[in-house]
Design a protein around this motif. Structure first.
Motif: not given
Lengths: 151, 151
Positions: B103-104, B141-144, B147
């Motif tokens: 996760c960024l 990317g981005y984790c839930s 998000r």
DNA sequence: TTATTTGCAAAGTCTTTGCAAGCAG
DNA sequence: CTGCTTGCAAAGACTTTGCAAATAA
């Protein structure tokens, strides 16, 4: 067949967009990637500069590579050889399916195009809710040259 | 469902196979991975040792992590955070389809199981003659969690 | 016993940073 | 002009290495 890569033309625009300045150092460093391509470390770039009788310092090289990556003009790579490497980014976001095959014997790095990762990413997004924006895929093994030449 | 991982039982055997000695330091360091799991750097391991009032030096930790990777008991990972990390290897060679979602935003690293890479690897072997023995796949990317919580 | 291993401190490699001088806009 | 950049040298982070003392087999 031919990927469109970022070049010197994109530099000035991307720099001023963010309030950075166009300098001969930045231009010269990017030019090395445009002309020579490949996967270069800061030290590699610095060597080329010295061959060209350039006075650019190593710290400036590090700063430029950092900045160019931040601007999306270069992509930072890591082949596990102890130093960061960079390559020109593809201007087309659809063309990110470019992986690296790293030969464990001769240490050669081969580029490989392959789209199959889309499916994998879709799967991950569906199952985990993770939104993927980038990936890094490396395959380690033995290249065809090394496989034919002896063990 | 449950992956079989290497453990303390495998250590003595693998060490003597290659003429290395079983030492309390090596045992203790491996035990940390068996008990805590996760992706630990040399410094992380060293911290745990200090909490446990262990006298093991940092250089020994580096040497042990290196050796345990060489023996295939640990796997060396690189999440681009400036230090090498390690995790327990799966004893079953069929179970290497385990990727990392990074996760960024919160920097969390999520494990993800997925077999789809077999097809990709077969494709590469066929098209390029490259014999793959290992791979490293990271998705950024981005984790839930991130998000849903805000941007 | 004897070669391997350890702990410490020193050295190494890659990278970043502080600062004064230099330069692009 | 003014703030971003540069070059240099120093500092920093992570890792490796030399060596004498300790230890597993």
């Amino acid at each position: 067949m031919s990927e469109k890569l970022f070049g010197l033309g994109d530099l000035r625009e991307k720099l001023s967009e963010r309030g950075y300045k166009m300098t001969p150092q930045r231009k010269e460093i990017l030019k090395i990637f445009v002309e020579k391509g490949g996967h270069m470390s800061a030290e590699d770039v610095y060597s080329v500069l010295r061959e060209n009788d350039s006075e650019i310092g190593l710290a400036t090289v590090y700063r430029a590579l950092d900045l160019l990556s931040e601007l999306g003009i270069l992509v930072r790579l890591d082949f596990g050889d102890g130093c960061a490497r960079y390559e020109l980014n593809t201007a087309d976001p659809k063309l990110h399916h470019h992986h690296h095959l790293i030969c464990l014997k001769c240490k050669k790095v081969i580029e490989f195009e392959e789209d199959l990762l889309d499916e994998l990413e879709a799967n991950i997004a569906k199952k985990s809710g993770f939104q993927i924006v980038n990936h890094e895929v490396k395959f380690f093994g033995y290249c065809s040259d090394c496989r034919t030449k002896g063990d």
